[in-house]
Design a protein around this motif. Sequence first.
Motif, PDB file in Angstrom:
ATOM      1  N   ARG A 131      43.593 -43.495  -9.876  1.00 39.45           N
ATOM      2  CA  ARG A 131      44.907 -43.299  -9.274  1.00 39.45           C
ATOM      3  C   ARG A 131      45.150 -41.810  -9.138  1.00 39.45           C
ATOM      4  NH1 ARG A 131      50.245 -46.448 -10.994  1.00 39.45           N
ATOM      5  NH2 ARG A 131      51.699 -45.288  -9.719  1.00 39.45           N
ATOM      6  N   ARG A 132      45.668 -41.394  -8.007  1.00 39.72           N
ATOM      7  CA  ARG A 132      46.003 -39.988  -7.773  1.00 39.72           C
ATOM      8  C   ARG A 132      47.407 -39.702  -8.302  1.00 39.72           C
ATOM      9  NH1 ARG A 132      44.023 -38.330  -1.817  1.00 39.72           N
ATOM     10  NH2 ARG A 132      41.853 -38.944  -2.075  1.00 39.72           N
ATOM     11  N   VAL A 149      48.623 -43.683  -3.585  1.00 34.61           N
ATOM     12  CA  VAL A 149      48.066 -43.059  -4.789  1.00 34.61           C
ATOM     13  C   VAL A 149      46.789 -43.755  -5.264  1.00 34.61           C
ATOM     14  CG1 VAL A 149      50.293 -42.112  -5.543  1.00 34.61           C
ATOM     15  CG2 VAL A 149      49.560 -44.369  -6.371  1.00 34.61           C
ATOM     16  N   CYS A 150      46.420 -44.847  -4.632  1.00 34.89           N
ATOM     17  CA  CYS A 150      45.227 -45.610  -5.014  1.00 34.89           C
ATOM     18  C   CYS A 150      43.987 -44.981  -4.397  1.00 34.89           C
ATOM     19  CB  CYS A 150      45.391 -47.058  -4.541  1.00 34.89           C
ATOM     20  SG  CYS A 150      43.904 -48.060  -4.624  1.00 34.89           S
ATOM     21  N   VAL A 151      42.994 -44.670  -5.223  1.00 35.80           N
ATOM     22  CA  VAL A 151      41.757 -44.052  -4.735  1.00 35.80           C
ATOM     23  C   VAL A 151      41.024 -45.005  -3.790  1.00 35.80           C
ATOM     24  CG1 VAL A 151      39.502 -43.156  -5.436  1.00 35.80           C
ATOM     25  CG2 VAL A 151      41.557 -42.491  -6.704  1.00 35.80           C
ATOM     26  N   TYR A 169      43.580 -49.607  -9.937  1.00 36.27           N
ATOM     27  CA  TYR A 169      43.753 -48.328 -10.634  1.00 36.27           C
ATOM     28  C   TYR A 169      42.742 -48.183 -11.770  1.00 36.27           C
ATOM     29  CZ  TYR A 169      48.319 -48.088  -8.283  1.00 36.27           C
ATOM     30  OH  TYR A 169      49.324 -48.053  -7.368  1.00 36.27           O
ATOM     31  N   ASN A 176      42.884 -45.172  -0.423  1.00 38.36           N
ATOM     32  CA  ASN A 176      42.669 -43.945   0.342  1.00 38.36           C
ATOM     33  C   ASN A 176      41.264 -43.908   0.939  1.00 38.36           C
ATOM     34  OD1 ASN A 176      44.938 -41.799   0.324  1.00 38.36           O
ATOM     35  ND2 ASN A 176      45.058 -42.812  -1.658  1.00 38.36           N
ATOM     36  N   GLN A 216      49.528 -37.892  -6.713  1.00 49.05           N
ATOM     37  CA  GLN A 216      50.430 -37.907  -5.561  1.00 49.05           C
ATOM     38  C   GLN A 216      49.715 -38.509  -4.365  1.00 49.05           C
ATOM     39  OE1 GLN A 216      51.300 -33.748  -5.249  1.00 49.05           O
ATOM     40  NE2 GLN A 216      49.618 -33.363  -3.850  1.00 49.05           N
ATOM     41  N   CYS A 217      50.491 -38.851  -3.348  1.00 48.78           N
ATOM     42  CA  CYS A 217      49.924 -39.464  -2.147  1.00 48.78           C
ATOM     43  C   CYS A 217      49.033 -38.480  -1.389  1.00 48.78           C
ATOM     44  CB  CYS A 217      51.042 -39.942  -1.213  1.00 48.78           C
ATOM     45  SG  CYS A 217      51.925 -41.371  -1.830  1.00 48.78           S
ATOM     46  N   ARG A 218      48.118 -39.042  -0.656  1.00 44.56           N
ATOM     47  CA  ARG A 218      47.210 -38.275   0.190  1.00 44.56           C
ATOM     48  C   ARG A 218      48.011 -37.461   1.199  1.00 44.56           C
ATOM     49  NH1 ARG A 218      44.618 -38.433   5.118  1.00 44.56           N
ATOM     50  NH2 ARG A 218      42.345 -38.346   5.084  1.00 44.56           N
TER      51      ARG A 218
END
Length: 137
Positions: free
Chosen positions: A120-121, A15-17, A115, A20, A123-125
Amino acid sequence: MSSRSDGAVIVFDGVCVLCNGWVRFLLRYDRKGRYRFATMQSASGRELLSRHGLDPDDPLSFLLVDEAGAWTDTDAIGRVLHGLGGGWRVVAKLLLAVPRALRDRGYRFTARNRYRWFGRRAQCRVPEPAELDRFLQ
């Protein structure tokens, strides 16, 4: 999602930009497909973290598991960059030339603030169809 068990695996915060972005970078430059990925939020990611002494509920580090063992923090980053080959090996040597205590302190500081600084997203990629064999469930 892959169920194969060969090759090196990188466990990252899904979930971390920033994290990812690291995975997108690796998907682009890992032309040999050496690295596979598991999010810290997935069953396989949580199991790998636990197996290697990291708390899956409070992960401040990403994990690389390869044929030589398990690596975290800047040691993992250096090994991954070295594994990409070419000019990335020079970058890895420069990174690893910095004393570990200093580089890991910087890594941990960034990890604690990731974050807030990068986002932070929700949901996961979700991997693209062509990437599915590179991601563990």
